[in-house]
Design a protein around this motif. Structure first.
Motif, mmCIF file in Angstrom:
data_model
loop_
_atom_site.group_PDB
_atom_site.id
_atom_site.type_symbol
_atom_site.label_atom_id
_atom_site.label_comp_id
_atom_site.label_asym_id
_atom_site.label_seq_id
_atom_site.Cartn_x
_atom_site.Cartn_y
_atom_site.Cartn_z
ATOM 1 N N VAL A 140 0.834 -1.125 -0.042
ATOM 2 C CA VAL A 140 -0.044 -0.133 -0.065
ATOM 3 C C VAL A 140 0.897 1.281 -0.045
ATOM 4 C CG1 VAL A 140 -1.729 1.157 1.224
ATOM 5 C CG2 VAL A 140 -1.905 -1.388 1.166
ATOM 6 N N VAL A 141 0.968 1.846 -1.026
ATOM 7 C CA VAL A 141 1.739 3.079 -1.440
ATOM 8 C C VAL A 141 1.151 4.211 -0.880
ATOM 9 C CG1 VAL A 141 3.352 4.120 -2.965
ATOM 10 C CG2 VAL A 141 3.304 1.517 -2.997
ATOM 11 N N VAL A 142 1.535 5.065 0.149
ATOM 12 C CA VAL A 142 0.803 6.441 0.472
ATOM 13 C C VAL A 142 1.677 7.400 0.473
ATOM 14 C CG1 VAL A 142 -0.577 7.497 1.949
ATOM 15 C CG2 VAL A 142 -0.966 4.954 1.777
ATOM 16 N N ASP A 143 1.513 8.258 -0.642
ATOM 17 C CA ASP A 143 2.556 9.412 -0.632
ATOM 18 C C ASP A 143 1.625 10.755 -0.753
ATOM 19 O OD1 ASP A 143 1.609 9.193 -3.117
ATOM 20 O OD2 ASP A 143 3.418 10.189 -4.231
ATOM 21 N N GLY A 144 2.244 11.850 -1.060
ATOM 22 C CA GLY A 144 1.408 13.081 -0.992
ATOM 23 C C GLY A 144 0.173 12.801 -2.103
ATOM 24 N N ASN A 145 0.684 12.523 -3.261
ATOM 25 C CA ASN A 145 -0.448 12.457 -4.371
ATOM 26 C C ASN A 145 -1.640 11.342 -3.906
ATOM 27 O OD1 ASN A 145 0.661 13.758 -6.599
ATOM 28 N ND2 ASN A 145 2.454 12.109 -6.531
ATOM 29 N N VAL A 146 -1.155 10.145 -3.304
ATOM 30 C CA VAL A 146 -2.398 9.315 -2.936
ATOM 31 C C VAL A 146 -2.817 9.958 -1.862
ATOM 32 C CG1 VAL A 146 -2.506 7.056 -1.668
ATOM 33 C CG2 VAL A 146 -0.857 7.316 -3.638
ATOM 34 N N GLU A 147 -2.500 10.806 -0.768
ATOM 35 C CA GLU A 147 -3.194 11.330 0.229
ATOM 36 C C GLU A 147 -4.236 12.238 -0.380
ATOM 37 O OE1 GLU A 147 -0.018 11.576 3.671
ATOM 38 O OE2 GLU A 147 -0.502 13.150 2.585
ATOM 39 N N ARG A 148 -4.039 12.835 -1.503
ATOM 40 C CA ARG A 148 -4.902 13.916 -1.964
ATOM 41 C C ARG A 148 -6.026 13.210 -2.749
ATOM 42 N NH1 ARG A 148 -1.192 16.713 -4.332
ATOM 43 N NH2 ARG A 148 -1.260 15.745 -6.085
ATOM 44 N N VAL A 149 -5.432 12.292 -3.662
ATOM 45 C CA VAL A 149 -6.510 11.459 -4.533
ATOM 46 C C VAL A 149 -7.456 10.501 -3.397
ATOM 47 C CG1 VAL A 149 -6.795 9.435 -5.826
ATOM 48 C CG2 VAL A 149 -4.880 10.842 -6.266
ATOM 49 N N ILE A 150 -7.062 9.863 -2.392
ATOM 50 C CA ILE A 150 -7.809 9.258 -1.606
ATOM 51 C C ILE A 150 -8.837 10.220 -0.816
ATOM 52 C CG2 ILE A 150 -7.928 7.784 0.451
ATOM 53 C CD1 ILE A 150 -7.224 6.123 -1.855
ATOM 54 N N SER A 151 -8.302 11.223 -0.191
ATOM 55 C CA SER A 151 -9.152 12.273 0.491
ATOM 56 C C SER A 151 -10.089 12.757 -0.335
ATOM 57 C CB SER A 151 -8.175 13.480 0.838
ATOM 58 O OG SER A 151 -7.135 13.323 1.413
#
Length: 346
Positions: A140-151
């Motif tokens: 499960v890869v969580v970076d700034g992009n993923v945080e934004r998309v998931i949010s």
DNA sequence: TACCCGTGGGA
DNA sequence: TTCCCAAGGGT
């Protein structure tokens, strides 16, 4: 259960993946190609809090000078610090070298998250990213992009950084077992090109059907973030001395703290109320009439610059005269000082 | 847990 | 000009 999200995202990635020097595109991956773990790791470390545009040239130089992890492991510390100069967050460069040496000693990169996580400079994000991209592990890869998309997709109202555990849990529910490497990179591409911090391109988003934030009309306002404190302004003095033969007086900073391990001009402390600074050398010092301004992560800096011509036999109290001085080997703030001082030595 | 740690580009 | 922020990690 949320497989349709990954399927829609991967379909878009197959058509719109960015071509990047460290990446194996979706078509080549489907043909069985895998990226070099060394290049994936190097790019991920360089990309920590850093834009693709800034990384490109550094990645090209590093891989040209050091094509594999054994070559990098054998490089002198000073050479790696000099090549990293200007990219910022210099602890990354020190950890990069420590990591390369550990990996070379082990005979190669660990092929799973837990082993990668133990290496210096590899945290939760980078371990997951390398495991997924280089080894196709369903991490499960969580970076700034993923945080934004998931949010946005899940309309997370809780502000960052408090929402991180919730975001990680939600990200796990949409991470597929199939094509995890492509999926991780697809999330980055989506965040970087369409699901951007400002003015997201929802009209052409491949996962708009899954986006609760869009449905509620609040996608562009997510993720919410905790307000940051204002930056104070610190001041300091630096001394630039040129010896008759052209050698410049430089000093390597201690490994810990700001600009740790980098080369710079001797000087006093940087503070809102700096103590008077002592020159590193007995000479006739002349102040420049222009100050050097620079902004770090958490403060503004205004530097006054003193310059001097040093005698051939000058013996400095601190620092070393460097004969083959290259401005490019300095961190940006020190290079700005050079740019201000250099015209006065010609 | 908060805080520390760079830089350059865009709005 | 000023602020935000970009593929985070260490402590």
């Amino acid at each position: 259960m949320r497989d349709s999200f990954a399927i829609d995202l991967l379909g878009w990635y197959d058509r719109h993946a960015r071509a990047l020097p460290w990446r194996i595109g979706p078509a080549d991956r489907a043909a069985g190609m895998r990226p070099d773990p060394y290049r994936v790791w190097l790019s991920e470390v360089m990309l920590q809090q850093t834009t693709v545009a800034a990384v490109r040239a550094y990645f090209a130089r590093f891989t040209s000078l050091w094509p594999d992890v054994q070559a990098l492991a054998a490089a002198p510390d000073a050479a790696v610090m000099a090549e990293w100069a200007g990219l910022g967050y210099y602890a990354r460069a020190r950890n990069l070298l420590a990591c390369a040496r550990a990996v070379a000693a082990q005979g190669g990169f660990p092929d799973a998250e837990t082993g990668l996580r133990r290496l210096p400079g590899i945290g939760p994000y980078t371990a997951a990213a390398v495991a997924a991209i280089a080894f196709d592990r369903p991490a499960v890869v969580v970076d700034g992009n993923v945080e934004r998309v998931i949010s946005r997709v899940f309309a997370v109202h809780e502000p960052l950084p408090r929402s991180r555990p919730q975001i990680a849990a939600l990200a796990a529910t949409v991470t597929p077992q199939d094509r995890p490497g492509d999926y991780a990179q697809a999330m980055m591409d989506l965040g970087a090109t369409l699901c951007t911090p400002r003015n997201p391109a929802c009209g052409i988003c491949p996962v708009i059907a899954h986006c609760e934030g869009r449905r509620a009309g609040i996608a562009a306002d997510l993720p919410r973030k905790q307000a940051k404190p204002a930056k104070p302004t610190r001041r300091g003095v630096v001394f630039v001395a040129r010896r008759t033969d052209g050698a410049m007086l430089l000093e390597r900073r201690p490994d810990r703290g700001l600009l740790g391990g980098t080369l710079g001009w001797p000087g006093g402390d940087w503070s809102e109320t700096p103590a008077p600074a002592h020159p590193p050398l007995a000479a006739q010092w002349t102040p420049l009439n222009t100050e050097v301004r620079h902004t770090f992560t958490h403060f503004h800096l205004i530097l006054s610059v003193q310059i001097a011509h040093a005698a051939p036999d000058a013996e400095p109290d601190s620092g070393t005269f460097v004969p083959d001085f290259a401005p490019r080997s300095l961190p940006t703030v020190m290079r700005k000082v050079w740019d201000a001082a250099a015209p006065h030595f010609t």
